[in-house]
Scaffold this motif. Structure first.
Motif, PDB file in Angstrom:
ATOM      1  N   LYS A  18       0.688  -1.279   0.402  1.00 48.58           N
ATOM      2  CA  LYS A  18       0.604   0.290  -0.027  1.00 48.58           C
ATOM      3  C   LYS A  18       0.591   1.110  -0.199  1.00 48.58           C
ATOM      4  CE  LYS A  18      -3.876  -2.332   2.591  1.00 48.58           C
ATOM      5  NZ  LYS A  18      -4.568  -2.516   3.574  1.00 48.58           N
ATOM      6  N   LEU A  19       0.800   2.040  -0.997  1.00 50.86           N
ATOM      7  CA  LEU A  19       1.192   3.335  -1.173  1.00 50.86           C
ATOM      8  C   LEU A  19       0.577   4.707  -1.208  1.00 50.86           C
ATOM      9  CD1 LEU A  19       4.101   2.208  -3.553  1.00 50.86           C
ATOM     10  CD2 LEU A  19       4.423   2.648  -1.468  1.00 50.86           C
ATOM     11  N   SER A  20       0.612   5.727  -1.063  1.00 50.85           N
ATOM     12  CA  SER A  20      -0.394   6.552  -1.491  1.00 50.85           C
ATOM     13  C   SER A  20       0.239   7.564  -2.211  1.00 50.85           C
ATOM     14  CB  SER A  20      -1.113   7.420  -0.072  1.00 50.85           C
ATOM     15  OG  SER A  20      -0.082   7.333   0.125  1.00 50.85           O
ATOM     16  N   TYR A  21      -0.549   8.177  -3.072  1.00 56.38           N
ATOM     17  CA  TYR A  21       0.431   9.576  -4.588  1.00 56.38           C
ATOM     18  C   TYR A  21       0.572  10.707  -2.759  1.00 56.38           C
ATOM     19  CZ  TYR A  21       1.913  12.904  -7.800  1.00 56.38           C
ATOM     20  OH  TYR A  21       1.513  14.046  -8.483  1.00 56.38           O
ATOM     21  N   GLN A  22       1.529  10.889  -3.168  1.00 52.73           N
ATOM     22  CA  GLN A  22       1.722  12.352  -1.884  1.00 52.73           C
ATOM     23  C   GLN A  22       2.360  13.101  -2.753  1.00 52.73           C
ATOM     24  OE1 GLN A  22      -0.217  12.865   0.916  1.00 52.73           O
ATOM     25  NE2 GLN A  22      -0.968  10.957   0.483  1.00 52.73           N
ATOM     26  N   ARG A  29       6.493  13.203  -7.955  1.00 50.89           N
ATOM     27  CA  ARG A  29       6.834  11.579  -8.446  1.00 50.89           C
ATOM     28  C   ARG A  29       6.756  11.290  -6.654  1.00 50.89           C
ATOM     29  NH1 ARG A  29       9.150   9.442 -10.541  1.00 50.89           N
ATOM     30  NH2 ARG A  29      10.730   8.280  -9.940  1.00 50.89           N
ATOM     31  N   THR A  30       5.977  11.194  -5.614  1.00 51.81           N
ATOM     32  CA  THR A  30       6.053  10.512  -4.450  1.00 51.81           C
ATOM     33  C   THR A  30       5.139  10.216  -3.939  1.00 51.81           C
ATOM     34  OG1 THR A  30       6.919  13.231  -4.504  1.00 51.81           O
ATOM     35  CG2 THR A  30       7.287  11.646  -2.191  1.00 51.81           C
ATOM     36  N   PHE A  31       5.599   9.557  -3.422  1.00 47.75           N
ATOM     37  CA  PHE A  31       5.023   8.370  -2.267  1.00 47.75           C
ATOM     38  C   PHE A  31       4.807   8.002  -1.225  1.00 47.75           C
ATOM     39  CE2 PHE A  31       4.904   6.919  -7.008  1.00 47.75           C
ATOM     40  CZ  PHE A  31       3.616   6.915  -7.008  1.00 47.75           C
ATOM     41  N   THR A  32       3.547   7.987  -0.555  1.00 50.60           N
ATOM     42  CA  THR A  32       4.001   7.684   1.219  1.00 50.60           C
ATOM     43  C   THR A  32       3.930   5.815   1.616  1.00 50.60           C
ATOM     44  OG1 THR A  32       3.029   9.720   1.766  1.00 50.60           O
ATOM     45  CG2 THR A  32       3.128   8.336   3.420  1.00 50.60           C
ATOM     46  N   SER A  34       2.225   2.976   2.976  1.00 53.23           N
ATOM     47  CA  SER A  34       0.214   3.194   4.366  1.00 53.23           C
ATOM     48  C   SER A  34       0.318   2.076   5.528  1.00 53.23           C
ATOM     49  CB  SER A  34      -0.395   3.612   3.407  1.00 53.23           C
ATOM     50  OG  SER A  34      -0.862   4.722   2.451  1.00 53.23           O
ATOM     51  N   ASP A  56      10.145   8.076  -3.904  1.00 54.14           N
ATOM     52  CA  ASP A  56       9.950   8.844  -5.273  1.00 54.14           C
ATOM     53  C   ASP A  56      10.627   7.791  -6.309  1.00 54.14           C
ATOM     54  OD1 ASP A  56      12.528   8.235  -6.042  1.00 54.14           O
ATOM     55  OD2 ASP A  56      12.843   9.695  -6.454  1.00 54.14           O
ATOM     56  N   ILE A  71       8.115   2.690 -12.247  1.00 53.09           N
ATOM     57  CA  ILE A  71       7.826   1.909 -11.232  1.00 53.09           C
ATOM     58  C   ILE A  71       7.279   1.034 -12.643  1.00 53.09           C
ATOM     59  CG2 ILE A  71       5.560   1.383 -10.106  1.00 53.09           C
ATOM     60  CD1 ILE A  71       5.233   4.358  -9.829  1.00 53.09           C
TER      61      ILE A  71
END
Length: 148
Positions: A18-22, A29-32, A34, A56, A71
Motif C-alpha cells: 500500500k502506497l499513497s500518492y503524495q 512523483r512522491t509516494f508514502t 501506508s 519516489d 514503477i
C-alpha cells in the motif's frame, strides 16, 4: 505488517504493497508507504520500512520514462534502496562505519531484488544499477537533490 523475505520465491513476493500518492513538490512523483513493511534482506539483516516513509521509488528523470518506467513489478527493490539511503547513519553503523560499504550494499541489494522480481528487464536492471553506482555518490552524500 507485511513481511517480505528475499529468499521467498518470486511469486510469493508479488503481494500488494500500500502506497499513497503524495505530490510534495509541484510535478513531483512522491509516494508514502501506508503500512509497515518488514523486509529480510539478502544478508539476513531485517529492516522495517515504517508507515509514513516517503519515497519516489525509482528516481528516473521524466525525459527517460519512455525507456525506463519508474514503477514496475520490482519496485520493492527501489523502495528498499530508498529506505537504506534514508537510514544512512544506521547503515553506515551496520557496516563498521564505512559509508562506501553501506552505499555499495544498498545499491547491490536493489539490483538483487530487481533481478529476482523482474528477470526479463535485464537491460533496465543493469543500466540503472550501474548508473546509480557511477553517479550516485553525490546524491548519497546529499550534495545534490535527486530529480524526479
Amino acid at each position: 505488517m507485511k513481511v517480505i523475505d528475499f529468499y521467498d520465491e518470486a511469486e510469493n513476493l508479488k503481494i500488494p504493497i500500500k502506497l499513497s500518492y503524495q505530490p510534495i513538490v509541484k510535478g513531483g512523483r512522491t509516494f508514502t508507504v501506508s503500512e509497515d513493511i518488514k523486509v529480510k534482506l539478502s544478508d539476513g539483516f531485517e529492516i522495517v520500512i515504517k508507515d509514513g516513509t516517503i519515497t519516489d521509488l525509482a528516481s528516473v528523470p521524466k525525459f527517460l520514462w519512455s525507456l525506463f518506467t519508474p514503477i514496475d513489478e520490482a519496485f520493492i527493490g527501489d523502495l528498499i534502496h530508498d529506505y537504506l539511503w534514508i537510514d544512512k547513519v544506521g547503515q553506515i553503523s551496520h557496516f563498521n562505519n564505512s559509508p562506501y560499504l553501506a552505499r555499495k550494499f544498498a545499491d547491490e541489494e536493489r539490483y538483487r531484488w530487481r533481478k529476482k522480481l523482474a528477470p526479463k528487464k535485464k537491460i533496465k536492471n543493469f543500466v540503472t544499477h550501474y548508473f546509480i553506482r557511477i553517479f550516485g555518490r553525490p546524491f548519497y552524500d546529499r550534495k545534490f537533490k535527486i530529480p524526479n
